[in-house]
Design an enzyme around this catalytic site. Structure first.
Site, PDB file in Angstrom:
ATOM      1  N   LYS A  30       0.847  -1.196   0.000  1.00 24.97           N
ATOM      2  CA  LYS A  30       0.000   0.000   0.000  1.00 24.97           C
ATOM      3  C   LYS A  30       0.883   1.247   0.000  1.00 24.97           C
ATOM      4  O   LYS A  30       1.947   1.243   0.616  1.00 24.97           O
ATOM      5  CB  LYS A  30      -0.864   0.021   1.273  1.00 24.97           C
ATOM      6  CG  LYS A  30      -2.040  -0.932   1.263  1.00 24.97           C
ATOM      7  CD  LYS A  30      -2.872  -0.772   2.521  1.00 24.97           C
ATOM      8  CE  LYS A  30      -3.989  -1.799   2.584  1.00 24.97           C
ATOM      9  NZ  LYS A  30      -5.035  -1.616   1.568  1.00 24.97           N
ATOM     10  N   ARG A  58     -10.109 -11.654   1.416  1.00 23.01           N
ATOM     11  CA  ARG A  58     -10.936 -12.679   0.793  1.00 23.01           C
ATOM     12  C   ARG A  58     -10.229 -14.033   0.777  1.00 23.01           C
ATOM     13  O   ARG A  58     -10.880 -15.080   0.804  1.00 23.01           O
ATOM     14  CB  ARG A  58     -11.352 -12.221  -0.610  1.00 23.01           C
ATOM     15  CG  ARG A  58     -10.214 -11.949  -1.535  1.00 23.01           C
ATOM     16  CD  ARG A  58     -10.629 -11.137  -2.777  1.00 23.01           C
ATOM     17  NE  ARG A  58     -10.732  -9.709  -2.512  1.00 23.01           N
ATOM     18  CZ  ARG A  58     -11.078  -8.810  -3.422  1.00 23.01           C
ATOM     19  NH1 ARG A  58     -11.390  -9.183  -4.644  1.00 23.01           N
ATOM     20  NH2 ARG A  58     -11.143  -7.527  -3.110  1.00 23.01           N
TER      21      ARG A  58
HETATM   22  N1  BES Z   1      -8.223  -3.869   3.990  1.00 19.94           N
HETATM   23  C1  BES Z   1      -8.373  -3.433   2.675  1.00 19.94           C
HETATM   24  C2  BES Z   1      -9.687  -2.693   2.423  1.00 19.94           C
HETATM   25  C3  BES Z   1      -9.826  -1.357   3.122  1.00 19.94           C
HETATM   26  C4  BES Z   1      -9.427  -0.203   2.498  1.00 19.94           C
HETATM   27  C5  BES Z   1     -10.406  -1.297   4.372  1.00 19.94           C
HETATM   28  C6  BES Z   1      -9.564   1.011   3.138  1.00 19.94           C
HETATM   29  C7  BES Z   1     -10.558  -0.083   5.005  1.00 19.94           C
HETATM   30  C8  BES Z   1     -10.133   1.063   4.386  1.00 19.94           C
HETATM   31  C9  BES Z   1      -8.319  -4.608   1.714  1.00 19.94           C
HETATM   32  O1  BES Z   1      -7.561  -5.676   2.110  1.00 19.94           O
HETATM   33  C10 BES Z   1      -7.756  -4.088   0.440  1.00 19.94           C
HETATM   34  O2  BES Z   1      -6.651  -3.642   0.457  1.00 19.94           O
HETATM   35  N2  BES Z   1      -8.546  -4.142  -0.608  1.00 19.94           N
HETATM   36  C11 BES Z   1      -8.134  -3.643  -1.876  1.00 19.94           C
HETATM   37  C12 BES Z   1      -8.646  -4.588  -2.930  1.00 19.94           C
HETATM   38  C13 BES Z   1      -8.050  -4.386  -4.281  1.00 19.94           C
HETATM   39  C14 BES Z   1      -6.594  -4.739  -4.265  1.00 19.94           C
HETATM   40  C15 BES Z   1      -8.799  -5.239  -5.256  1.00 19.94           C
HETATM   41  C16 BES Z   1      -8.728  -2.249  -2.062  1.00 19.94           C
HETATM   42  O3  BES Z   1      -9.829  -1.996  -1.580  1.00 19.94           O
HETATM   43  O4  BES Z   1      -8.069  -1.419  -2.669  1.00 19.94           O
HETATM   44 ZN    ZN Z   2      -5.504  -5.442   1.585  1.00 21.82          ZN
END
Ligand code: BES
Ligand code: ZN
Ligand code: ZN
Length: 471
Positions: free
Chosen positions: A247, A321
């Site tokens: 991230k 997931r």
């Molecule tokens: N934990 C995150 C989702 C999230 C984002 C929760 C912001 C709370 C605040 C999740 O694991 C994630 O990173 N999801 C990605 C998915 C993408 C890579 C398809 C996302 O939402 O960007």
């Molecule tokens: Zn994530």
């Protein structure tokens, strides 16, 4: 702070200050109208005004609804905590509004100061709700359930707010064991050896680069003569760095909250067991840390999940997931339930779709979605249904494996994540299952409603309300 329900004449109640709720209309009729107007009070929603010489705290509401009362009560408690008053009371003649007052005071007054060397102090010790009607016995049951649910919501918030260093998969398992002991729950924990035996390879891959062992925690509450059996499943990413699909720095901050689904599930089983509901409840938590390192799982890996399906990894940040795929499968094998609900901070896309205050609800059963929507309205939480469709499902197609962990198109990310989970729901459970995406609703950095800073405890209130309706 102690909160109690008393059945006495308001005039006899001991107190320093009385809260008086009023709309603009009520203000016009108030005997304190002149003084309040002089102080600039207009009785607009969420405005409060002290009349110190009369020992009154006027609280502005648009109408006498639970939503309006809950919200201004949280403003009032924050104002009161900054004064020197030691006790406050409020008169109530409609028992249906008791939960809103309790939530406003307990949740609105919540602060998390574990890491502050100097804790804030308040002189406020007692809040009394003075119930003026005769059916005190039924009111006290409503009151005590509301206190249990609000306290459990704070319990969930506390865990969410704990740092990833203090709350890692191993300490999460310890905390679950402690809750089990205190609340007389069953508890089994699978560490990595146990997870290997159970073929939870997808979950294990996510946690591989962490110095903490992944844990699958199963808590159970089994009352005699249970009317229904409910499985709750929580995403427990004690930290989500994104893994090798790292991230950006600013998005990583707050990712200690990626365990909020797991924390909610613990709060719910705590509330249900303390309310002694006639519902058997199983809480399954996948506690994992998503990190980087030479041992990290990679984009391009193909994982074999517990149910045998192969998953092409194209983004290691879509890790929740992968954990849930195995935990959902494990839960379905271990317990035959009437309902199955998962809670997960699964996608940023859910916030794009419904805003940061609302939980996204997905599943196949319209009736079940409707029931949960009703429970959420009663509990004062916001939910919105996001519809599955076969076209979005195709976006998860992989050229090399059974399914891909991300969609091949940029839109509908909350729903495609829900559809990924759906691939791990057994045919006989499709209509029993709902997925709650709490990515936005579980955490806040600016106050809204009864939430200050940090974990909100999203899911605890609406699921407790739903479970009460089953019991
Ligand atoms: N934990 C995150 C989702 C999230 C984002 C929760 C912001 C709370 C605040 C999740 O694991 C994630 O990173 N999801 C990605 C998915 C993408 C890579 C398809 C996302 O939402 O960007
Ligand atoms: Zn994530
Ligand atoms: Zn995540």
């Amino acid at each position: 702070m102690n909160i109690q329900l008393l059945n006495q004449n308001i005039a006899d109640a001991k107190k320093d200050i009385t809260l008086v709720y009023m709309s603009e209309k009520d203000l016009k009729k108030s005997k304190n109208k002149k003084a309040l107007k002089l102080a600039g009070f207009k009785a607009t929603q969420d405005s409060v005004c002290f009349l110190h010489n009369k020992n009154i705290l006027a609280c502005g509401i648009e109408s006498f609804t639970a939503d309006d009362i809950r919200c201004v009560s949280s403003v009032a408690i924050r104002a009161l905590k900054n004064t020197k008053y030691t006790s406050a009371n409020v008169s109530i003649d409609d028992k249906a509004l008791i939960p809103a007052l309790v939530e406003g005071f307990v949740l609105g007054g919540y602060t998390y100061e574990n890491y502050k060397s100097k804790k804030s102090t308040t002189t406020l010790k007692d809040i009394s709700l003075i119930y003026t009607k005769d059916d005190y016995k039924s009111a006290i049951k409503i009151f005590s359930d509301a206190v249990i649910i609000a306290d459990s919501t704070c319990f969930t918030r506390d865990i969410v707010n704990t740092t990833p260093e203090d709350l890692n998969p191993e300490t999460f398992a310890k905390l679950a064991k402690k809750l089990a002991k205190e609340n007389n729950l069953g508890c089994t924990v699978l560490d990595e050896k146990g997870l290997k035996k159970e073929n939870c390879t997808s979950m294990l891959a996510v946690g591989r680069a962490s110095r903490h062992e992944s844990q699958l925690i199963h808590l159970s509450y089994k009352p005699k003569n249970a009317k229904k059996v409910v499985n709750l499943i929580g995403k427990g990413l004690t930290y989500d760095s994104g893994g090798l699909s790292l991230k950006p720095g600013t998005s990583m901050v707050t990712m200690k909250m990626d365990k909020a689904g797991a924390c909610a599930v613990l709060g719910i089983i705590k509330a249900a067991s303390e309310m002694k509901l006639d519902v058997e409840i199983h809480a399954f938590v996948g506690a994992v840390e998503n990190m980087i390192g030479g041992d990290a799982y990679k984009p391009d890996d193909v994982l074999v999940s517990r149910n045998g399906k192969t998953i092409e990894v194209r983004n290691t940040d879509a890790e929740g997931r992968l954990v849930l795929a195995d935990v959902l499968d494990y839960a379905q094998d271990k317990v035959k339930a009437d309902y199955m609900f998962d809670f997960a901070t699964l996608t940023g896309a859910c916030m794009v779709a419904v805003g940061q205050y609302t939980t996204g609800v997905m599943g196949h059963s319209s009736a079940l979605k409707h029931s949960l929507g009703k429970a959420a309205v009663n509990a004062g939480e916001l939910t919105a249904s996001l519809p599955f469709n076969k076209h979005l499902k195709k976006q998860l197609k992989s050229e090399i494996a059974d399914i891909c962990n991300i969609s091949n198109k940029p839109y509908g990310g909350a729903i495609t994540a829900g559809l990924f989970l759906d691939a791990f729901i057994k045919e006989e459970n499709k209509e029993k299952w709902l997925h709650f995406d709490i990515a936005g609703s579980a955490y806040t950095e600016s106050p809204w409603d009864v939430n200050g800073y940090g974990g909100t405890g999203a899911g605890v209130r609406f699921m407790s309300e739903f479970l009460k309706s089953l019991s």
